[in-house]
Scaffold this active site. Structure first.
Site, PDB file in Angstrom:
ATOM      1  N   CYS A 136       0.854  -1.184   0.000  1.00 35.47           N
ATOM      2  CA  CYS A 136       0.000   0.000   0.000  1.00 35.47           C
ATOM      3  C   CYS A 136       0.890   1.233   0.000  1.00 35.47           C
ATOM      4  O   CYS A 136       1.967   1.226   0.593  1.00 35.47           O
ATOM      5  CB  CYS A 136      -0.881  -0.015   1.246  1.00 35.47           C
ATOM      6  N   GLU A 191       1.611  -5.108  -5.115  1.00 31.07           N
ATOM      7  CA  GLU A 191       0.512  -6.044  -4.868  1.00 31.07           C
ATOM      8  C   GLU A 191      -0.642  -5.746  -5.811  1.00 31.07           C
ATOM      9  O   GLU A 191      -0.980  -4.598  -6.081  1.00 31.07           O
ATOM     10  CB  GLU A 191       0.065  -5.913  -3.403  1.00 31.07           C
TER      11      GLU A 191
END
Length: 449
Positions: free
Chosen positions: A315, A349
């Site tokens: 993130c 991700e």
């Protein structure tokens, strides 16, 4: 947003009194008609006054139902289409005794807000019969300057939601619970819902300690806290210092409360981010601007300590006051420098948000094309991956999107005309702040014992 303005009580707002010709108030019945007073016998009662056409129309459509579509005056002074997401009753009485939480269908959800009735063009009201039909947010044609003011460069790294989960997420998070936060010297308008503990349900503004990230309901609480808090930078190890920029590595297991508070804070600015309460498995890399008062958080990225999929970033966020300064690109570049130190390729991700893909595609384009210019395209994809720590699939997808690669005789061949490279590099924009690798002092987690 968050404040409730009490409207004055008067006949135009549908109050409980009507004014007679001599200025005295007359009682009004429940149906809005003047009640007859005790007139002398034989005197004809006054004929009740009928509602005007404007009042009739307003009374028939107000309050607006959830799902209603209408034009709303935005901060640019122009009217834009919105959908009513929620409504709440004010303390006043009359047609304007509600305010409405609206979603601007041309814009991202981060611009959703509470509006008063006078911001809505009631002549444009459309009622949606099937409220289950979800909006598909359309892209608005804007100037580059307008787009900069609305969009920011950040990556929403946790968006693995199927259609049902996405609907549930949007229903649960449809209304922002925190309107603004105070962090250091900045007061920041939030963009999205964040699941703070229940005791903060009645709070629209939070005050954060910019060093330990503890949050409070009142300014006085923050001031008392700051007199006791002995931190002047994020907890953890400083692994990079170059000029006024510092990067701190924070272990989620060693600093659990800080990690959780950082996730609460980040969720206010990331839509489909999954909030991890178990932060033990993550490392947080917090970028700061430093001065004589301490190290002030600019943004951060997180990564798993052990990733089987070779993810080097989970993130990433640049806080709104620091956006458009190259910090997002710096954070992406930093994540790849860590991968190089680890001796392995990395990738963010999945899935990436649209904005995340744009950010990464820009980074990959600049890095790869710079190398192709120097080597005159005489280089393989594996060699590019070894040099940059970018995963081969990301390299292949980037070059294919730029139409710089062809498949010939069973293998991929890079076709890079110098003029074409220059055109793509110009379109990719500036590279932002550079990471001075000589200032990075860091040991990979697996080697830390």
């Amino acid at each position: 947003m968050g404040s409730i303005d009490v409207q004055s009580t008067n006949p135009e707002n549908g109050s409980d009194a009507a004014v007679s010709g001599d200025g005295r108030q007359k009682p009004v019945s429940a149906d809005g008609m003047n009640q007859t007073s005790n007139e002398p016998e034989g005197t004809a009662p006054e004929k009740p006054k009928e509602l005007g056409p404007t009042k009739k129309r307003l009374s028939s459509m107000l309050p607006l139902d959830v799902g209603t579509r209408v034009m709303c005056r935005w901060r640019d002074g122009k009217y834009h289409p919105v959908k009513v997401i929620e409504r709440r009753k004010l303390q006043a009485t009359g047609f304007s005794d509600y305010e409405y939480y609206v979603h601007y269908t041309e814009f991202n959800r981060r611009l959703d807000e509470w509006v008063k009735l006078d911001q809505l063009d009631l002549d444009s009201v459309e009622t949606v019969v099937d409220e289950k039909v979800e909006d598909k947010v359309t892209g608005l044609k804007m100037t580059r300057h307008q787009k900069r003011k609305i969009d920011e460069t950040h990556v929403e790294g946790h968006e693995e939601l199927d259609a049902a989960s996405l609907r549930e997420h949007e229903e649960f998070t449809k209304v922002k619970n925190i309107a603004t936060i105070e962090l250091g010297r900045y007061e920041i308008e939030t963009w999205y819902f964040s699941p703070f503990p229940p005791e903060y349900n009645d709070t629209t503004k939070l005050y954060f300690c910019e060093f330990c990230l503890n949050f409070m309901k009142r300014k006085e609480q923050l001031q008392r806290h700051m007199r006791k808090c002995d931190l002047k930078h994020p907890p953890g190890d400083e692994i990079y210092r170059c000029g006024t920029l510092s990067m701190f590595e924070v272990d989620g297991k060693k600093n659990k409360v800080y990690g959780q508070n950082l996730c609460y804070l980040a969720k206010l600015f990331l839509d489909h981010k999954t909030l991890y309460y178990d932060v033990d498995l993550f490392l947080f890399y917090v970028l700061c601007e430093c001065d004589d008062r301490g190290c002030h958080m600019v943004g951060y990225f997180s990564k798993e300590k052990h990733s089987e999929e070779s993810y080097n970033l989970a993130c990433i966020l640049t806080l709104p006051p620091y956006q458009r300064k190259g910090y997002g690109k710096f954070l992406i570049a930093f994540s790849y420098e860590l991968s190089k130190k680890e001796g392995k390729v990395g990738t963010p991700e999945r899935p990436l948000s649209d904005l995340g893909l744009v950010s990464y595609r820009g980074y990959w384009t600049r890095v790869l094309l710079d190398i192709l210019k120097k080597h005159k395209a005489n280089i393989s994809i594996k060699e590019l991956s070894d040099m940059t720590a970018i995963k081969a699939e990301d390299i292949l997808n980037t070059l294919q999107s730029l139409e710089l690669i062809q498949y010939r005789k069973g293998q991929h061949v890079i076709c890079a005309d110098p003029k074409v490279l220059d055109r793509h590099l110009k379109a990719a924009g500036r590279g932002g702040l550079e990471v001075d690798v000589s200032k990075l002092i860091w040991t990979p987690y697996r080697e830390q014992g």
